[in-house]
Scaffold this motif. Structure first.
Motif, short mmCIF file in Angstrom:
data_model
loop_
_atom_site.label_atom_id
_atom_site.label_comp_id
_atom_site.label_asym_id
_atom_site.label_seq_id
_atom_site.Cartn_x
_atom_site.Cartn_y
_atom_site.Cartn_z
N ASP A 1 51.68 73.13 52.87
CA ASP A 1 52.97 73.11 53.58
C ASP A 1 53.48 71.68 53.74
O ASP A 1 54.67 71.42 53.56
CB ASP A 1 52.80 73.77 54.96
N HIS A 2 52.60 70.76 54.10
CA HIS A 2 53.00 69.36 54.21
C HIS A 2 53.48 68.84 52.86
O HIS A 2 54.49 68.12 52.78
CB HIS A 2 51.83 68.51 54.70
N PHE A 3 52.76 69.22 51.82
CA PHE A 3 53.11 68.80 50.47
C PHE A 3 54.53 69.26 50.10
O PHE A 3 55.34 68.48 49.61
CB PHE A 3 52.08 69.37 49.50
N LYS A 4 54.82 70.53 50.34
CA LYS A 4 56.13 71.09 49.98
C LYS A 4 57.25 70.41 50.76
O LYS A 4 58.32 70.11 50.21
CB LYS A 4 56.15 72.59 50.24
N ALA B 1 44.65 68.93 58.13
CA ALA B 1 45.34 68.96 56.84
C ALA B 1 46.01 67.62 56.54
O ALA B 1 46.15 67.23 55.38
CB ALA B 1 46.37 70.09 56.82
N HIS B 2 46.46 66.91 57.58
CA HIS B 2 47.07 65.59 57.37
C HIS B 2 46.03 64.53 57.06
O HIS B 2 46.25 63.62 56.27
CB HIS B 2 47.85 65.16 58.62
N GLU C 1 45.98 60.18 50.49
CA GLU C 1 46.34 59.52 49.23
C GLU C 1 47.83 59.71 48.92
O GLU C 1 48.51 58.78 48.48
CB GLU C 1 45.49 60.07 48.08
N LEU C 2 48.33 60.93 49.18
CA LEU C 2 49.75 61.19 48.97
C LEU C 2 50.60 60.30 49.87
O LEU C 2 51.59 59.71 49.42
CB LEU C 2 50.06 62.66 49.24
N ILE D 1 48.40 67.24 43.28
CA ILE D 1 47.23 67.11 44.14
C ILE D 1 45.97 67.21 43.31
O ILE D 1 45.87 68.05 42.41
CB ILE D 1 47.23 68.19 45.24
N GLU D 2 45.04 66.34 43.61
CA GLU D 2 43.80 66.30 42.84
C GLU D 2 42.64 66.78 43.71
O GLU D 2 42.42 66.27 44.82
CB GLU D 2 43.55 64.88 42.36
#
Length: 591
Positions: free
Chosen positions: A274-277, A300-301, A308-309, A431-432
């Motif tokens: 969700d954070h990614f999106k 999750a953060h 890394e993101l 994401i890796e």
């Protein structure tokens, strides 16, 4: 009426008598010591005297100082006449200039003066001022009351008063009332102490914690982005007994300077996808990097992949990212989203406001109305369009500190900016997985947001890539993926001898096959046969490779049999020369 009578009516007394009393007024001197005493004086509650009370007590002290001086000097007047004259002098003082409440009766005035001479300035403070009952609360009683009220079981004042009365005789404590306990407990300095134990650190900081002021004068668009997930207070259709629920969460990314919502994710969870999106949407809408990016301490953060993101997201020149401090008012998203909720989201008819447990009626939903119209409730998917509408409305509304909309504030020219290229976005939003995963017989498995995926590598013709399988079935590979492209493909990497990542292949979701003929689509049977043939193709390929190796090495099952037969026949005692001849002949027979 003669002139004398007119003057008396005008000034309220005989002018000749007033002239006599002026001598007393002239003798009143300023008492600086008394002024300082009442300025520093503290009531039992710890509060200082009001300015009005300080002036009153100071005036009384200065008048009584004058009375003490006058009564200490010999005079022809009798004691009774002297006190009568002093009483009259005091009664004629201008109350605006000399505000006091000293008694007008000579005997009472004499008693007050005697007490003043003995006890000093303290005697003038009214004993009941500031609640006399609190004077009975000694240090040990006060500490016991604070400790009891600070207990996390949160006892009431009446409950504590009852326990106090049960113990006071044993402890030798005085009798006190509930109101006295309440007055003591809720003094500012005591309230701070018991709040720590009764309500905890977060409440203490919210109510009493020192707050700093941020200097926002140099802020600009993309100076600071912040993200924070929260419940979406909207009721939607849900397949349960009442056919409705409010289970959705929203994860907004907000530009703090303009208050513009740049991106968001919308789901029933709040995990790293969700954070990614939300961040990906923000980047797509802004094409910029923030100079500061903050988040909360949710796991999750703080995961390695999201950290890394975030580090790759912020500006390369001076960019910073860090979590908000726990239980502090440093998270701007909470404050901005609360206004967004009140001004926009809660205006929708299907909003559940701030829940049915809210204290004020205006903050609660009208559940009767919502229940009567639940057949009009939107699905979770339909609510997404409604939320998008609300975001656009919020962004187009006037900014609270500028004479323009939030969209317009965001478009203002910034003193510094750093754009993000398309290639950077591709690199950033993949994401890796931190742990290599095995590529098994059926492919490689991945679990994201509790959802399981299975991927397989196909060649350019859409066939199972048997060459890849030959080299990698059983190997551990690193998966890189775009959470929004998991239904399309992922990338596979392996580590070389130096520990560096090397791209291996692109894997696609493994195709499934329908086994019921009537449900098969055109061409499905041919595809099944093609995938079924993989086993035979791989077996024939690997069998052939083994035969070639056996021929080159001479290590074959037949050789093994002959060697063991020879050893049995010779009993293992044949000379080395004879054994080598027998073995060479056996080998030559097979050529």
């Amino acid at each position: 009426m003669d002139i004398k009578q007119k003057i008396e009516n005008l000034i309220g007394c005989d002018p000749y008598v007033k002239m006599l009393h002026r001598d007393f007024e002239k003798e009143i001197q300023i008492d600086y010591e008394a002024s300082e005493y009442y300025r520093k004086y503290r009531l039992p509650s710890g509060e200082p005297l009001s300015e009005k009370k300080q002036i009153e007590y100071l005036t009384k002290a200065q008048i009584l100082n004058t009375i003490v001086r006058k009564t200490s000097v010999r005079t022809r007047l009798t004691k009774a006449k002297l006190w009568q004259q002093i009483s009259e002098d005091i009664n004629t003082l201008d109350k605006l200039r000399f505000p006091h409440n000293l008694p007008s009766n000579p005997r009472s005035l004499q008693r007050v003066t005697k007490k003043y001479k003995t006890e000093g300035y303290e005697s003038l403070v009214h004993k009941g001022f500031g609640n006399a009952n609190t004077r009975k609360i000694t240090q040990d009683v006060g500490e016991w009351l604070i400790a009891m009220y600070a207990l996390p079981i949160k006892m009431s004042i009446p409950e504590i008063h009852t326990i106090y009365n049960q113990r006071r005789k044993e402890k030798g404590w005085c009798k006190i009332s509930e109101s006295a306990i309440k007055a003591f407990i809720f003094t500012p300095e005591n309230e701070k102490i018991w709040t720590v134990g009764r309500h905890g650190k977060s409440v203490y900081r919210a109510d009493f914690g020192h707050k700093m002021k941020k200097d926002k004068s140099q802020w600009f668009p993309n100076c600071w982005w912040a993200i924070d997930g929260t419940k979406l207070d909207w009721v939607h259709y849900y397949d349960n007994t009442i056919k409705m629920a409010a289970k959705l969460k929203i994860d907004p990314v907000i530009d703090v300077f303009s208050e513009k919502i740049l991106g968001y994710s919308y789901s029933e969870t709040e995990d790293h996808t969700d954070h990614f999106k939300a961040i990906k949407m923000a980047v797509n809408n802004s094409h910029a990097r923030p100079y500061l990016f903050t988040h909360d301490r949710q796991s999750a953060h703080t995961s390695a992949r999201m950290q890394e993101l975030y580090k790759n997201l912020v500006a390369r020149q001076g960019g910073t990212t860090y979590p908000h401090k726990a239980r502090r008012h440093s998270n701007p998203v909470e404050q901005i989203f609360l206004r967004f909720q009140k001004q926009v989201l809660n205006k929708m008819w299907f909003s559940d406001k701030q829940s049915v447990t809210s204290k004020t009626h205006d903050s609660r939903p009208n559940m009767e109305f919502i229940s009567e119209n639940k057949h009009h409730l939107k699905s979770k998917e339909e609510l997404l369009a409604a939320f998008e509408f609300c975001v656009n409305k919020w962004n187009s509304m006037k900014h609270p500190h500028f004479e323009m909309s939030r969209d317009e504030v965001y478009q203002q020219e910034a003193p510094m900016s750093e754009s993000i290229s398309f290639s950077d976005q591709i690199q950033m939003f993949w994401i890796e997985e931190t742990t290599p995963l095995p590529y098994r017989q059926d492919g490689i498995r991945l679990t994201v947001n509790k959802k399981k995926y299975l991927f397989e590598v196909y060649d350019n013709d859409g066939k199972v890539d048997t060459d890849f399988r030959f080299k990698n079935v059983g190997a551990k590979l690193i998966i890189r993926y775009d959470p929004q492209e998991l239904d399309n493909f992922v990338q596979l990497y392996k580590l070389n001898s130096k520990g560096e990542k090397v791209f291996v292949a692109t894997a696609e979701p493994k195709r499934g096959h329908e086994s019921i003929p009537v449900l098969m689509e055109e061409g499905a049977k041919a595809l099944i046969m093609q995938d079924e043939a993989v086993q035979d193709i791989e077996y024939q390929r690997d069998s052939q490779k083994l035969e070639e190796i056996r021929k080159r090495t001479g290590v074959t099952p037949e050789n093994l049999i002959e060697e063991q037969e020879l050893m049995i026949k010779l009993g293992g005692s044949a000379p080395k020369y004879e054994r080598s001849i027998a073995e060479s002949e056996s080998f030559l027979d097979q050529l």
